[in-house]
Design an enzyme around this catalytic site. Structure first.
Site, PDB file in Angstrom:
ATOM      1  N   ASP A  67       0.707  -1.279  -0.008  1.00 52.00           N
ATOM      2  CA  ASP A  67       0.087  -0.023  -0.043  1.00 52.00           C
ATOM      3  C   ASP A  67       0.907   1.234  -0.223  1.00 52.00           C
ATOM      4  OD1 ASP A  67       0.982  -0.277   2.519  1.00 52.00           O
ATOM      5  OD2 ASP A  67      -0.971  -0.861   3.349  1.00 52.00           O
ATOM      6  N   ASN A 136      -7.207  -2.254  14.108  1.00 52.61           N
ATOM      7  CA  ASN A 136      -8.437  -2.552  14.030  1.00 52.61           C
ATOM      8  C   ASN A 136      -8.750  -3.870  13.043  1.00 52.61           C
ATOM      9  OD1 ASN A 136      -7.718  -1.640  11.607  1.00 52.61           O
ATOM     10  ND2 ASN A 136      -9.114   0.204  11.524  1.00 52.61           N
ATOM     11  N   HIS A 138      -6.974  -4.410  10.256  1.00 56.31           N
ATOM     12  CA  HIS A 138      -6.977  -3.978   9.058  1.00 56.31           C
ATOM     13  C   HIS A 138      -5.719  -4.964   8.352  1.00 56.31           C
ATOM     14  CE1 HIS A 138      -4.697  -0.046   9.281  1.00 56.31           C
ATOM     15  NE2 HIS A 138      -3.993  -1.033   9.138  1.00 56.31           N
ATOM     16  N   GLU A 143      -9.621  -1.677   5.101  1.00 59.04           N
ATOM     17  CA  GLU A 143     -10.289  -1.373   6.675  1.00 59.04           C
ATOM     18  C   GLU A 143     -11.591  -2.149   6.923  1.00 59.04           C
ATOM     19  OE1 GLU A 143      -8.300   0.517   8.555  1.00 59.04           O
ATOM     20  OE2 GLU A 143      -8.460   2.472   7.867  1.00 59.04           O
TER      21      GLU A 143
HETATM   22  C1  GLP Z   1      -0.159   0.666   8.586  1.00 61.34           C
HETATM   23  C2  GLP Z   1       0.027  -0.358   7.048  1.00 61.34           C
HETATM   24  C3  GLP Z   1      -0.219  -2.078   7.655  1.00 61.34           C
HETATM   25  C4  GLP Z   1       0.316  -2.195   8.847  1.00 61.34           C
HETATM   26  C5  GLP Z   1      -0.194  -1.462  10.096  1.00 61.34           C
HETATM   27  C6  GLP Z   1       0.284  -1.640  11.493  1.00 61.34           C
HETATM   28  O1  GLP Z   1      -1.529   0.830   8.737  1.00 61.34           O
HETATM   29  N1  GLP Z   1      -0.672  -0.004   6.375  1.00 61.34           N
HETATM   30  O2  GLP Z   1      -0.034  -2.516   6.552  1.00 61.34           O
HETATM   31  O3  GLP Z   1       0.238  -3.589   9.012  1.00 61.34           O
HETATM   32  O4  GLP Z   1       0.123   0.077   9.866  1.00 61.34           O
HETATM   33  O5  GLP Z   1       1.456  -0.885  11.906  1.00 61.34           O
HETATM   34  P1  GLP Z   1       2.256  -1.430  12.966  1.00 61.34           P
HETATM   35  O6  GLP Z   1       3.105  -2.512  12.543  1.00 61.34           O
HETATM   36  O7  GLP Z   1       3.095  -0.248  12.972  1.00 61.34           O
HETATM   37  O8  GLP Z   1       1.514  -1.611  14.175  1.00 61.34           O
END
Ligand code: GLP
Length: 243
Positions: A67, A136, A138, A143
């Site tokens: 993404d 959440n 995702h 989402e």
């Molecule tokens: C972002 C990314 C996700 C990732 C998430 C969790 O929103 N788009 O791909 O898994 O963050 O991030 P973290 O690893 O910092 O908790």
């Protein structure tokens, strides 16, 4: 689902890096799906160490990131382009032409999404997809919603995600409100999936993946449909899973 519980973040990162290294050794021209967020940073660090020690060659691999924010310029330090170069690409011997990240700075996002899906298809699909878990539930930027998109698409970000990701920005108002993300079907089409989960703040949402219930309200629960998924967690993240 193959579930691995490690003692801590470092162990989790080493374990994940070993699986990725094995994939690259079995198929030097492997196609990797990569994730951003703080979770995979330790894994990328381990991969960099292997590359520097001459134990792992990235010269033939191809990568597709999950993404990118929309709209954001590639050189913006908050972009996922910047993140990936900082935490992985600029430290390994990858061919820059083999790196793919959705372009979050285009006028027509739909066109960019179609282009991205075509490139994944032309590369023969993803051999190993690395994922983190949003607070959440995702995956990528898929989402929670009553319906999910199958392919790469432009999506509004939820308030929870904007709040969670505001830690990387000077001000919450600076967090982009949209992103381009691979869809759940694109992700589930990967031949193998590696889901990394760390920390107590993810414990409750992580437990949802192991309850045998699938709901678009928690996109990560759809991963239960995949035939070859390994979930690697540290003890804190695994603390709410029923034994
Ligand atoms: C972002 C990314 C996700 C990732 C998430 C969790 O929103 N788009 O791909 O898994 O963050 O991030 P973290 O690893 O910092 O908790």
């Amino acid at each position: 689902m193959n579930k691995i519980i490690c003692n801590n973040y470092i162990e989790m990162s080493r374990y994940a890096a070993q699986i990725i290294a094995k994939q690259i050794k079995v198929r030097p021209s492997a196609v990797l799906g990569l994730a951003t967020g703080s979770t995979p940073v330790g894994t990328y660090h381990e991969l960099i160490k292997m590359n520097r020690a001459g134990k792992l060659d990235f010269s033939k691999i191809t990568t597709f990131n999950l993404d990118e924010y929309y709209r954001i310029e590639k050189h913006n330090p908050q972009s996922y382009h910047y993140f990936m170069h900082k935490h992985l690409f600029s430290h390994i011997n990858i061919n820059s032409g083999s790196i793919h990240i959705p372009d979050g700075d285009v006028d027509c996002a739909d066109e960019e999404c179609r282009r991205y899906d075509c490139m994944i298809e032309q590369a023969g699909g993803i051999d190993l997809q690395i994922l983190g878990l949003g607070a959440n539930g995702h995956i990528g930027f898929n989402e929670p919603s009553s319906a999910l998109f199958s392919n790469t698409h432009l999506t509004p970000l939820t308030i929870e995600t904007i709040q969670a990701n505001s830690r990387f920005f000077a001000n919450i108002d600076d967090v982009p409100k949209y992103a381009i993300t691979m869809g759940m079907s694109s992700i589930l089409q990967a031949k193998k999936i590696l889901l990394l989960i760390t920390g107590s703040s993810k414990a409750k949402i992580a437990a949802e993946i192991f309850k045998g219930r699938i709901t678009t309200d928690i996109p990560a629960t759809l991963l239960q449909l995949h035939p070859d998924i390994t979930v690697i967690m540290d003890r804190e993240a695994a603390s709410c899973i029923a034994q």
